[in-house]
Design a protein around this motif. Structure first.
Motif, PDB file in Angstrom:
ATOM      1  N   ARG A  26      21.084  -0.826  30.493  1.00  0.00           N
ATOM      2  CA  ARG A  26      21.524  -1.488  31.725  1.00  0.00           C
ATOM      3  C   ARG A  26      22.821  -0.859  32.244  1.00  0.00           C
ATOM      4  O   ARG A  26      22.943  -0.578  33.439  1.00  0.00           O
ATOM      5  N   SER A  35      17.264   3.633  38.052  1.00  0.00           N
ATOM      6  CA  SER A  35      16.521   2.439  37.652  1.00  0.00           C
ATOM      7  C   SER A  35      16.617   2.205  36.156  1.00  0.00           C
ATOM      8  O   SER A  35      16.587   3.142  35.359  1.00  0.00           O
ATOM      9  N   LYS A  36      16.744   0.941  35.804  1.00  0.00           N
ATOM     10  CA  LYS A  36      16.789   0.566  34.388  1.00  0.00           C
ATOM     11  C   LYS A  36      15.499   0.977  33.690  1.00  0.00           C
ATOM     12  O   LYS A  36      15.517   1.464  32.553  1.00  0.00           O
ATOM     13  N   SER A  37      14.378   0.789  34.373  1.00  0.00           N
ATOM     14  CA  SER A  37      13.091   1.146  33.771  1.00  0.00           C
ATOM     15  C   SER A  37      12.995   2.650  33.532  1.00  0.00           C
ATOM     16  O   SER A  37      12.391   3.105  32.552  1.00  0.00           O
ATOM     17  N   GLY A  38      13.616   3.419  34.433  1.00  0.00           N
ATOM     18  CA  GLY A  38      13.607   4.873  34.262  1.00  0.00           C
ATOM     19  C   GLY A  38      14.403   5.304  33.041  1.00  0.00           C
ATOM     20  O   GLY A  38      13.967   6.187  32.286  1.00  0.00           O
ATOM     21  N   PHE A  40      15.058   3.351  30.444  1.00  0.00           N
ATOM     22  CA  PHE A  40      14.338   2.846  29.280  1.00  0.00           C
ATOM     23  C   PHE A  40      13.152   3.746  28.936  1.00  0.00           C
ATOM     24  O   PHE A  40      12.871   3.994  27.760  1.00  0.00           O
ATOM     25  N   ALA A  41      12.483   4.257  29.951  1.00  0.00           N
ATOM     26  CA  ALA A  41      11.329   5.132  29.710  1.00  0.00           C
ATOM     27  C   ALA A  41      11.752   6.411  28.996  1.00  0.00           C
ATOM     28  O   ALA A  41      10.983   6.977  28.212  1.00  0.00           O
TER      29      ALA A  41
END
Length: 200
Positions: A26, A35-38, A40-41
């Motif tokens: 985060r 992006s957080k999802s990016g 994390f990925a």
């Protein structure tokens, strides 16, 4: 991948000041406006992010310390170059907190796990390389035969680490100058031909 390197560059800098535990997907996503999802990925977990950050710091250390020193001729001049390269790396820090590994080792030295193991392995690799470089100088006849080369490498490395720690702690750049003088004096004392250590 450019975004991965950007994230790791920021992660190394944060960790050098606040520690590896301060890293989070985060926080990095927010600070870098990605992006957080990016994020994390790319890493999957906090531990994987920490491990990737340590591995990136190893690459930086190799580029800034090991490779420049290897340009010096084999022997005592290369031993000296290793010490001076180490001091330059910490004196003109790549990271805001100074030497990444000084901070990381203090944070994880008593905490078992993969992150600690990776930090310890990097430190051991450095010590082995330093000792091998010193041993090579002895084999070339440039360091006295009655000396344990691993002991000398340990001593020189310890001096540089103290300089790195104290210079940051006391905000006193002169610690580097003092240690550089001590290291050079020590090498002159064990050199079979101290003239090899004269400035070019």
């Amino acid at each position: 991948m450019q975004s991965r390197q950007l994230i790791l560059d920021r992660a190394m800098n944060i960790a050098s000041v606040e520690g590896l535990e301060s890293l989070s997907v985060r926080r990095l996503a927010t600070e870098l406006d990605v992006s957080k999802s990016g994020v994390f990925a790319l890493f999957g977990s906090k531990e994987e992010l920490q491990l990737a950050t340590v591995r990136a710091a190893i690459e930086v250390f190799t580029a800034k310390v090991v490779r420049p020193a290897r340009k010096a001729p084999p022997g005592i001049r290369r031993v000296r170059a290793l010490g001076e390269s180490w001091l330059r790396y910490t004196r003109r820090p790549v990271f805001d907190g100074g030497c990444f590994f000084t901070a990381a080792a203090a944070e994880f030295d008593a905490r078992p796990g993969r992150v600690r193991d990776t930090i310890a392995s990097a430190r051991q690799d450095w010590q082995i390389f330093y000792a091998a470089t010193t041993s090579e100088a002895q084999e070339l006849g440039e360091i006295t035969a009655d000396l344990d080369p691993a002991d000398l490498a340990f001593e020189l490395d310890a001096l540089a680490r103290v300089a790195a720690e104290d210079a940051v702690l006391f905000d006193d750049d002169s610690r580097y100058d003092r240690v550089a003088r001590i290291m050079l004096a020590r090498l002159r004392a064990v050199a079979t031909d101290p003239a090899l250590l004269e400035e070019a």
